[in-house]
Design a protein around this motif. Structure first.
Motif, PDB file in Angstrom:
ATOM      1  N   UNK A 105       0.805  -1.224   0.000  1.00  0.00           N
ATOM      2  CA  UNK A 105       0.000   0.000   0.000  1.00  0.00           C
ATOM      3  C   UNK A 105       0.835   1.268   0.000  1.00  0.00           C
ATOM      4  N   UNK A 106       2.030   1.188   0.547  1.00  0.00           N
ATOM      5  CA  UNK A 106       2.865   2.381   0.646  1.00  0.00           C
ATOM      6  C   UNK A 106       2.735   3.075   1.998  1.00  0.00           C
ATOM      7  N   UNK A 107       1.672   2.775   2.752  1.00  0.00           N
ATOM      8  CA  UNK A 107       1.527   3.364   4.093  1.00  0.00           C
ATOM      9  C   UNK A 107       2.340   2.538   5.084  1.00  0.00           C
ATOM     10  N   UNK A 138      27.873  -9.945  -7.424  1.00  0.00           N
ATOM     11  CA  UNK A 138      26.405 -10.048  -7.429  1.00  0.00           C
ATOM     12  C   UNK A 138      25.764  -8.703  -7.145  1.00  0.00           C
ATOM     13  N   UNK A 139      24.684  -8.425  -7.869  1.00  0.00           N
ATOM     14  CA  UNK A 139      23.860  -7.235  -7.597  1.00  0.00           C
ATOM     15  C   UNK A 139      22.423  -7.696  -7.448  1.00  0.00           C
ATOM     16  N   UNK A 140      21.597  -6.908  -6.774  1.00  0.00           N
ATOM     17  CA  UNK A 140      20.209  -7.334  -6.553  1.00  0.00           C
ATOM     18  C   UNK A 140      19.238  -6.179  -6.449  1.00  0.00           C
ATOM     19  N   UNK A 141      17.998  -6.460  -6.802  1.00  0.00           N
ATOM     20  CA  UNK A 141      16.887  -5.523  -6.611  1.00  0.00           C
ATOM     21  C   UNK A 141      15.772  -6.318  -5.948  1.00  0.00           C
ATOM     22  N   UNK A 142      15.080  -5.691  -4.992  1.00  0.00           N
ATOM     23  CA  UNK A 142      14.106  -6.443  -4.184  1.00  0.00           C
ATOM     24  C   UNK A 142      12.796  -5.682  -4.043  1.00  0.00           C
ATOM     25  N   UNK A 143      11.746  -6.419  -3.689  1.00  0.00           N
ATOM     26  CA  UNK A 143      10.434  -5.817  -3.448  1.00  0.00           C
ATOM     27  C   UNK A 143      10.536  -4.709  -2.410  1.00  0.00           C
ATOM     28  N   UNK A 144       9.709  -3.690  -2.584  1.00  0.00           N
ATOM     29  CA  UNK A 144       9.638  -2.625  -1.574  1.00  0.00           C
ATOM     30  C   UNK A 144       8.521  -2.872  -0.578  1.00  0.00           C
ATOM     31  N   UNK A 168       3.263  -6.518 -10.306  1.00  0.00           N
ATOM     32  CA  UNK A 168       3.177  -5.076 -10.507  1.00  0.00           C
ATOM     33  C   UNK A 168       4.456  -4.461  -9.995  1.00  0.00           C
ATOM     34  N   UNK A 169       4.755  -3.255 -10.487  1.00  0.00           N
ATOM     35  CA  UNK A 169       5.873  -2.547  -9.872  1.00  0.00           C
ATOM     36  C   UNK A 169       5.458  -2.117  -8.469  1.00  0.00           C
ATOM     37  N   UNK A 170       6.389  -1.589  -7.614  1.00  0.00           N
ATOM     38  CA  UNK A 170       7.790  -1.861  -7.731  1.00  0.00           C
ATOM     39  C   UNK A 170       8.129  -2.986  -6.791  1.00  0.00           C
ATOM     40  N   UNK A 171       8.993  -3.861  -7.176  1.00  0.00           N
ATOM     41  CA  UNK A 171       9.337  -4.125  -8.557  1.00  0.00           C
ATOM     42  C   UNK A 171       8.501  -5.284  -9.054  1.00  0.00           C
ATOM     43  N   UNK A 172       8.821  -5.841 -10.150  1.00  0.00           N
ATOM     44  CA  UNK A 172       7.791  -6.537 -10.888  1.00  0.00           C
ATOM     45  C   UNK A 172       7.413  -7.907 -10.355  1.00  0.00           C
ATOM     46  N   UNK A 173       7.425  -8.048  -9.052  1.00  0.00           N
ATOM     47  CA  UNK A 173       6.735  -9.141  -8.401  1.00  0.00           C
ATOM     48  C   UNK A 173       7.063 -10.503  -8.986  1.00  0.00           C
ATOM     49  N   UNK A 232      -1.698  -7.397 -12.480  1.00  0.00           N
ATOM     50  CA  UNK A 232      -2.905  -7.180 -11.677  1.00  0.00           C
ATOM     51  C   UNK A 232      -2.732  -6.121 -10.593  1.00  0.00           C
ATOM     52  N   UNK A 233      -1.669  -5.339 -10.658  1.00  0.00           N
ATOM     53  CA  UNK A 233      -1.420  -4.228  -9.728  1.00  0.00           C
ATOM     54  C   UNK A 233      -1.044  -4.717  -8.335  1.00  0.00           C
ATOM     55  N   UNK A 234      -1.012  -6.028  -8.117  1.00  0.00           N
ATOM     56  CA  UNK A 234      -0.642  -6.536  -6.805  1.00  0.00           C
ATOM     57  C   UNK A 234       0.856  -6.837  -6.754  1.00  0.00           C
ATOM     58  N   UNK A 235       1.485  -6.472  -5.633  1.00  0.00           N
ATOM     59  CA  UNK A 235       2.927  -6.576  -5.480  1.00  0.00           C
ATOM     60  C   UNK A 235       3.263  -7.670  -4.480  1.00  0.00           C
ATOM     61  N   UNK A 236       4.141  -8.570  -4.851  1.00  0.00           N
ATOM     62  CA  UNK A 236       4.419  -9.701  -3.973  1.00  0.00           C
ATOM     63  C   UNK A 236       5.363  -9.326  -2.853  1.00  0.00           C
ATOM     64  N   UNK A 237       5.423 -10.206  -1.886  1.00  0.00           N
ATOM     65  CA  UNK A 237       6.284 -10.036  -0.717  1.00  0.00           C
ATOM     66  C   UNK A 237       7.645 -10.673  -0.948  1.00  0.00           C
ATOM     67  N   UNK A 238       7.884 -11.189  -2.153  1.00  0.00           N
ATOM     68  CA  UNK A 238       9.072 -12.005  -2.405  1.00  0.00           C
ATOM     69  C   UNK A 238       9.930 -11.559  -3.581  1.00  0.00           C
ATOM     70  N   UNK A 239       9.534 -10.473  -4.241  1.00  0.00           N
ATOM     71  CA  UNK A 239      10.259 -10.038  -5.447  1.00  0.00           C
ATOM     72  C   UNK A 239      11.765 -10.010  -5.252  1.00  0.00           C
TER      73      UNK A 239
END
Lengths: 409, 409
Positions: A334-336, B52-58, B194-199, B233-240
């Motif tokens: 959600x961002x919150x 190694x470089x990485x990008x992760x879910x926010x 969905x972003x960020x990042x692409x789940x 689907x605009x939903x962002x995962x907890x594991x990206x």
């Protein structure tokens, strides 16, 4: 076009008996704007002395009638007023033709009713981007005028429907200073429903006497607790309009924005807002989402709407799956502010998760059984502060896809 | 559980032949973490000297393995490294047990491979909220080690799938200073995208020699042009998780973030991102949405994502309905600057609307015919400035509902 003969399973048993509002008369006719064989234009005439307040969509692509209403709503006037609404065509994204069509309708109504044009408010709802065949509306004004009656508000509710599967009305009767005061409202909306504001048309009438600034202030404040906290599909229409008219005919005056009148108005607005959700396209479940313990009320609302708008949460509800993991996901995205290990989640009174994990006492069968109910409560405590918010939504089903993959709106 | 035997109609004809990356070996086995009779754990071993470089879910509710990777990714090291991934269980929202499970897996991998534990990166994908049966993973480590091979990357791609209907891979071969340099990547993801990042989970390998800061900078920048601009689907995962490993075995060194290596990496990342959209749950259409003429690039992206995430736009695409009115609606609700009367909208090369209304030359039959294509371009010019952005999405169909009303993810 969608089959709208099938009534939502969440619909009230029947249209309520609404109180008669002295000073407000209604009529609806079949004008064939787009639909055939159903009422599609409604007219409301308001007695001299009526005050009006309004809330409108914030869309940057809002329709011509919305812009016209916004230009007129701030004026105080002792003249009468009227509201004219058509279904089937939104007169939105119709270039300069849009304003011409709106003006043609409002000036014709002004002429037929003998009311100044700046007191004629119009709304159009339906297809976007097609020119409004406004002569079909103006050609019915004499008939509409003849049919005006203070007992025809249900006709008006019928006449503003598009994909709605039932007409929506709500009323209240209270006493102020020993005088009976009445409120009656109607609404339409079932798809393209999301704040701000709740993507629909709503018209509420009262015989209380209320000065315009008080009326506007009360309306704006209550909109944030009702229509701005519902969502069907996160899409916001270009036509959202909510008008509140106070005829003053009861002789009872409301001078502040608290007290029994506000409470009664709140109840009517909440009831109408819930009915819109209950008519959500394809809806089979009505879901109340309450978030507490957020850092701020605004954060609580952000979390609640993230849950309410998540396709994965909404499809889980449709599948009667107590999938609290998707609620955790929605809070996370959600961002919150949130802390995974402070969250707690309840389905109704059933504690599902706390301290960052599923609760030891939680039994999946209890959750699955709870989800079979038609009306559901999802309660989340963020565990960070005292911010809270409640929003209402419905599930996302095959019915939504069927309606929206076929219906040109 | 969803039927994943049916392959997306948008899938590539076959898994590509990926170049062999010297210094990177792969294996996958059936560990029965949740699924039976399919590979569900993959191991990648990386030679000493790999950066190694990485990008992760926010997400604020991200899973234990993500937190563990984030803690480890910044370290420079000349030791070897490894990546271990399981499908079927996300090890997310599993309380303190989550970190314990992650540590159990990574320490066991460290021990079996003889690599320091702070060089073992793990990911878990699947159901949220259930304890990870990590012994099923650690019990397979000897077998995984035995199977390690530099030609098994397709097995690895198979082993990380959840609801994916096809394994995703992409590769490139270029020359730097006369030396051949190879890139090979795999990805999983089809819902909760969905972003960020692409789940999703993405692992990319190259035999170029690249210092960690250069690698991280290039990865972050290219993620904003690829995985952060897709949405199912605009939903962002907890594991990206997106990891990029450079073994250096080619002897060719990349020292800046521009040039042919960046271009090749961009192409691989874009291809993988598009494949994720092409495997969007229930997807039947691949849609590129390009917005130009916005006040800023950020505004353009806001508009593009509002269109891409609108359920009404997505269902219209599913229904092959050239419903540009819903695009106007989505722009209007996005919150970014727009002027209704300056918008223009094209389907592919077909000009549909301009100057606030449907275009005179536009023929509905042309629009309807265009929408029958499997790959679609929606082009919007806001008419305000020079900001632009391109995002990719798919349609919203009955298939999405079927998958998500049944599958517990």
């Amino acid at each position: 076009m969608a089959d709208i003969t099938h009534v939502s399973p969440l619909a009230p048993a029947e249209f309520p008996t609404l109180p008669v509002i002295e000073g407000a008369e209604f009529a609806a006719v079949e004008a064939g704007v787009k639909y055939q064989n159903r009422k599609d234009v409604m007219l409301a005439r308001l007695a001299p002395g009526t005050t009006l307040a309004g809330v409108f969509t914030k869309s940057s692509t809002r329709a011509a009638p919305v812009l016209d209403c916004q230009a007129k709503i701030g004026l105080d006037s002792s003249d009468g007023a009227a509201i004219i609404v058509n279904a089937g065509n939104a007169n939105a994204f119709t270039g300069k033709n849009g304003a011409e069509a709106t003006n043609a309708v409002t000036s014709a109504v002004a002429s037929v009713l003998g009311v100044p044009e700046n007191r004629i408010f119009s709304s159009s709802t339906g297809v976007i981007g097609e020119p409004l065949p406004y002569d079909r509306i103006t050609g019915k004004l004499d008939e509409l005028k003849q049919r005006l009656s203070d007992t025809s508000i249900q006709d008006a509710a019928e006449g503003i429907r598009t994909t709605d599967t039932f007409a929506k009305g709500s009323g209240a009767e209270i006493e102020i200073d020993g005088k009976p005061v009445k409120i009656a409202g109607i609404a339409k909306g079932s798809g393209m429903i999301a704040p701000d504001m709740a993507t629909m048309l709503v018209y509420i009438f009262t015989d209380a006497k209320i000065a315009r600034p008080v009326l506007q202030s009360m309306l704006s404040e209550l909109t944030d607790l009702t229509f701005n906290n519902i969502t069907v599909d996160s899409d916001t229409s270009t036509s959202d309009t909510l008008l509140l008219a106070a005829t003053g005919a009861s002789g009872a005056e409301v001078t502040d924005t608290t007290g029994p009148f506000r409470d009664a108005l709140h109840q009517v607005m909440l009831d109408l807002a819930h009915q819109v959700v209950r008519d959500g396209e394809g809806a089979t479940k009505f879901v109340e989402i309450s978030v507490s313990g957020a850092a701020t009320d605004a954060d609580a609302r952000t979390h609640a709407l993230a849950i309410a708008n998540s396709p994965l949460v909404k499809t889980a509800v449709a599948g009667e799956d107590p999938n609290w993991g998707r609620i955790v996901m929605a809070i996370g995205k959600s961002g919150a502010a949130a802390d995974r290990d402070l969250l707690s989640i309840k389905f109704g009174d059933i504690l599902v998760a706390e301290n960052g994990w599923v609760c030891e006492s939680y039994n999946e069968d209890d959750g699955a059984s709870y989800m079979k109910q038609q009306d559901l409560n999802i309660n989340v405590d963020i565990g960070l502060g005292t911010g809270q918010s409640t929003v209402w939504t419905c599930d996302l089903t095959h019915g939504y896809i069927t309606i929206n993959a076929d219906y040109r709106s």
